[in-house]
Design a protein around this motif. Structure first.
Motif, PDB file in Angstrom:
ATOM      1  N   GLU A 165     -32.053   3.601 -58.155  1.00 29.81           N
ATOM      2  CA  GLU A 165     -30.632   3.714 -57.812  1.00 29.81           C
ATOM      3  C   GLU A 165     -30.499   4.273 -56.406  1.00 29.81           C
ATOM      4  O   GLU A 165     -31.010   5.348 -56.100  1.00 29.81           O
ATOM      5  CB  GLU A 165     -29.906   4.618 -58.813  1.00 29.81           C
ATOM      6  CG  GLU A 165     -29.834   4.015 -60.200  1.00 29.81           C
ATOM      7  CD  GLU A 165     -29.038   4.884 -61.161  1.00 29.81           C
ATOM      8  OE1 GLU A 165     -28.168   5.651 -60.698  1.00 29.81           O
ATOM      9  OE2 GLU A 165     -29.296   4.787 -62.363  1.00 29.81           O
ATOM     10  N   ALA A 166     -29.779   3.528 -55.544  1.00 27.70           N
ATOM     11  CA  ALA A 166     -29.639   3.913 -54.134  1.00 27.70           C
ATOM     12  C   ALA A 166     -28.436   4.820 -53.943  1.00 27.70           C
ATOM     13  O   ALA A 166     -27.402   4.660 -54.589  1.00 27.70           O
ATOM     14  CB  ALA A 166     -29.503   2.669 -53.270  1.00 27.70           C
ATOM     15  N   GLN A 167     -28.601   5.767 -53.024  1.00 28.95           N
ATOM     16  CA  GLN A 167     -27.488   6.617 -52.622  1.00 28.95           C
ATOM     17  C   GLN A 167     -27.574   6.816 -51.115  1.00 28.95           C
ATOM     18  O   GLN A 167     -28.660   6.942 -50.556  1.00 28.95           O
ATOM     19  CB  GLN A 167     -27.515   7.955 -53.365  1.00 28.95           C
ATOM     20  CG  GLN A 167     -28.824   8.713 -53.276  1.00 28.95           C
ATOM     21  CD  GLN A 167     -28.807   9.973 -54.126  1.00 28.95           C
ATOM     22  OE1 GLN A 167     -27.986  10.847 -53.881  1.00 28.95           O
ATOM     23  NE2 GLN A 167     -29.686  10.042 -55.109  1.00 28.95           N
ATOM     24  N   ASP A 168     -26.412   6.788 -50.449  1.00 33.26           N
ATOM     25  CA  ASP A 168     -26.371   6.968 -49.005  1.00 33.26           C
ATOM     26  C   ASP A 168     -26.609   8.433 -48.667  1.00 33.26           C
ATOM     27  O   ASP A 168     -26.039   9.331 -49.308  1.00 33.26           O
ATOM     28  CB  ASP A 168     -25.027   6.518 -48.441  1.00 33.26           C
ATOM     29  CG  ASP A 168     -24.820   5.016 -48.574  1.00 33.26           C
ATOM     30  OD1 ASP A 168     -25.828   4.279 -48.574  1.00 33.26           O
ATOM     31  OD2 ASP A 168     -23.663   4.577 -48.674  1.00 33.26           O
ATOM     32  N   VAL A 169     -27.465   8.650 -47.659  1.00 32.36           N
ATOM     33  CA  VAL A 169     -27.795   9.998 -47.218  1.00 32.36           C
ATOM     34  C   VAL A 169     -27.880   9.996 -45.689  1.00 32.36           C
ATOM     35  O   VAL A 169     -27.828   8.949 -45.063  1.00 32.36           O
ATOM     36  CB  VAL A 169     -29.146  10.480 -47.816  1.00 32.36           C
ATOM     37  CG1 VAL A 169     -29.046  10.667 -49.322  1.00 32.36           C
ATOM     38  CG2 VAL A 169     -30.274   9.520 -47.473  1.00 32.36           C
ATOM     39  N   ALA A 170     -28.037  11.182 -45.127  1.00 36.30           N
ATOM     40  CA  ALA A 170     -28.246  11.298 -43.678  1.00 36.30           C
ATOM     41  C   ALA A 170     -29.600  10.691 -43.327  1.00 36.30           C
ATOM     42  O   ALA A 170     -30.493  10.624 -44.174  1.00 36.30           O
ATOM     43  CB  ALA A 170     -28.194  12.767 -43.271  1.00 36.30           C
ATOM     44  N   PRO A 171     -29.792  10.253 -42.078  1.00 34.43           N
ATOM     45  CA  PRO A 171     -31.072   9.636 -41.722  1.00 34.43           C
ATOM     46  C   PRO A 171     -32.251  10.600 -41.759  1.00 34.43           C
ATOM     47  O   PRO A 171     -33.398  10.182 -41.732  1.00 34.43           O
ATOM     48  CB  PRO A 171     -30.853   9.096 -40.316  1.00 34.43           C
ATOM     49  CG  PRO A 171     -29.626   9.745 -39.813  1.00 34.43           C
ATOM     50  CD  PRO A 171     -28.832  10.198 -40.975  1.00 34.43           C
ATOM     51  N   GLN A 172     -31.973  11.880 -41.839  1.00 29.92           N
ATOM     52  CA  GLN A 172     -33.038  12.877 -41.916  1.00 29.92           C
ATOM     53  C   GLN A 172     -32.465  14.071 -42.664  1.00 29.92           C
ATOM     54  O   GLN A 172     -31.348  14.491 -42.395  1.00 29.92           O
ATOM     55  CB  GLN A 172     -33.441  13.278 -40.491  1.00 29.92           C
ATOM     56  CG  GLN A 172     -34.668  14.112 -40.417  1.00 29.92           C
ATOM     57  CD  GLN A 172     -35.307  14.002 -39.039  1.00 29.92           C
ATOM     58  OE1 GLN A 172     -35.592  12.916 -38.577  1.00 29.92           O
ATOM     59  NE2 GLN A 172     -35.523  15.118 -38.414  1.00 29.92           N
ATOM     60  N   TRP A 228     -36.973  13.932 -46.250  1.00 28.52           N
ATOM     61  CA  TRP A 228     -37.375  12.708 -45.580  1.00 28.52           C
ATOM     62  C   TRP A 228     -37.005  12.810 -44.104  1.00 28.52           C
ATOM     63  O   TRP A 228     -36.207  13.662 -43.716  1.00 28.52           O
ATOM     64  CB  TRP A 228     -36.681  11.498 -46.208  1.00 28.52           C
ATOM     65  CG  TRP A 228     -35.193  11.542 -46.022  1.00 28.52           C
ATOM     66  CD1 TRP A 228     -34.465  10.950 -45.029  1.00 28.52           C
ATOM     67  CD2 TRP A 228     -34.257  12.264 -46.828  1.00 28.52           C
ATOM     68  NE1 TRP A 228     -33.128  11.255 -45.171  1.00 28.52           N
ATOM     69  CE2 TRP A 228     -32.977  12.061 -46.264  1.00 28.52           C
ATOM     70  CE3 TRP A 228     -34.361  13.064 -47.950  1.00 28.52           C
ATOM     71  CZ2 TRP A 228     -31.821  12.619 -46.789  1.00 28.52           C
ATOM     72  CZ3 TRP A 228     -33.215  13.625 -48.479  1.00 28.52           C
ATOM     73  CH2 TRP A 228     -31.963  13.405 -47.905  1.00 28.52           C
ATOM     74  N   GLY A 229     -37.592  11.958 -43.290  1.00 27.81           N
ATOM     75  CA  GLY A 229     -37.236  11.924 -41.876  1.00 27.81           C
ATOM     76  C   GLY A 229     -38.361  11.422 -41.001  1.00 27.81           C
ATOM     77  O   GLY A 229     -39.328  10.820 -41.458  1.00 27.81           O
ATOM     78  N   SER A 230     -38.217  11.717 -39.692  1.00 27.14           N
ATOM     79  CA  SER A 230     -39.159  11.275 -38.670  1.00 27.14           C
ATOM     80  C   SER A 230     -39.294  12.390 -37.648  1.00 27.14           C
ATOM     81  O   SER A 230     -38.383  13.196 -37.471  1.00 27.14           O
ATOM     82  CB  SER A 230     -38.618  10.006 -38.001  1.00 27.14           C
ATOM     83  OG  SER A 230     -39.345   9.694 -36.842  1.00 27.14           O
ATOM     84  N   ARG A 231     -40.414  12.412 -36.938  1.00 28.94           N
ATOM     85  CA  ARG A 231     -40.580  13.388 -35.854  1.00 28.94           C
ATOM     86  C   ARG A 231     -39.719  13.013 -34.648  1.00 28.94           C
ATOM     87  O   ARG A 231     -39.396  13.854 -33.825  1.00 28.94           O
ATOM     88  CB  ARG A 231     -42.049  13.456 -35.429  1.00 28.94           C
ATOM     89  CG  ARG A 231     -42.937  14.111 -36.473  1.00 28.94           C
ATOM     90  CD  ARG A 231     -44.348  14.282 -35.957  1.00 28.94           C
ATOM     91  NE  ARG A 231     -44.936  13.029 -35.497  1.00 28.94           N
ATOM     92  CZ  ARG A 231     -45.766  12.283 -36.196  1.00 28.94           C
ATOM     93  NH1 ARG A 231     -46.137  12.662 -37.402  1.00 28.94           N
ATOM     94  NH2 ARG A 231     -46.249  11.167 -35.702  1.00 28.94           N
TER      95      ARG A 231
END
Length: 195
Positions: free
Chosen positions: A137-144, A118-121
């Motif tokens: 179910e949610a889990q915290d991850v890096a923004p990309q 996942w991510g953005s340009r």
């Protein structure tokens, strides 16, 4: 008071205040034309015209201040002079998406492991966080980034959400449905030869 009259009073106040700002006191005259329209002007309509008596302009002081300034860093400079607001962040990251898996993708022979990306340009601003929601179910991850999920055989969904430094949701991806499949033990089984 009708809308036209309210507008004219506002114009009158602006004209009178502009004269005071320039250090001059202007005279305002009121006339009514043959159609009944009221006209305010700073030019005398005729030689016998008398200026209007206008009330003083009132100024109200407030205790409102602008947004708090960022704390100074070790070098004495402001830590964040140009803090980006949530609306701007939403615009910047509107392309935030799940790159993998593709919608309706089926994974065969991966030992139930699926890579999710996942991510953005747009490069990520400091302080942004993300959540990956797998099967609700949610889990915290890096923004990309990319992570490996080990999932049981069957249908699964994944969605990503980008959050600002205060934890508010900025953007969410569409939910992606994908499938983890396994080969049957009977698949490619050698045929029994007749004796």
């Amino acid at each position: 008071m009708n809308k036209g009259m309210t507008f004219m009073v506002a114009v009158l106040l602006v004209v009178s205040s502009s004269g005071l700002i320039q250090g001059q006191e202007r005279q305002i005259y009121k006339t009514v034309d043959e159609d009944g329209s009221v006209i305010f002007t700073d030019m005398p309509p005729d030689v016998d015209a008398q200026p209007m008596d206008l009330p003083e302009i009132s100024v109200i002081e407030t205790n409102y201040s602008s947004a708090p300034k960022a704390a100074a860093g070790e070098d004495g400079a402001a830590a964040e002079d140009n803090v980006v607001n949530p609306r701007e962040l939403r615009r910047m990251y509107r392309d935030f998406t799940i790159y993998s898996p593709a919608p309706e993708e089926a994974f065969w022979g991966t030992e139930n492991t699926v890579l999710v990306s996942w991510g953005s340009r747009t490069p990520m601003q400091p302080g942004l966080t993300a959540q990956l929601v797998v099967n609700g179910e949610a889990q915290d991850v890096a923004p990309q980034g990319t992570t490996a999920l080990v999932l049981d055989r069957g249908e699964h969904t994944v969605q990503a959400m980008l959050r600002d430094p205060r934890g508010r949701r900025l953007v969410s991806t569409d939910s992606v449905t994908f499938f983890v499949k396994q080969n049957s033990v009977n698949f490619n089984r050698p045929a029994v030869s007749p004796n």
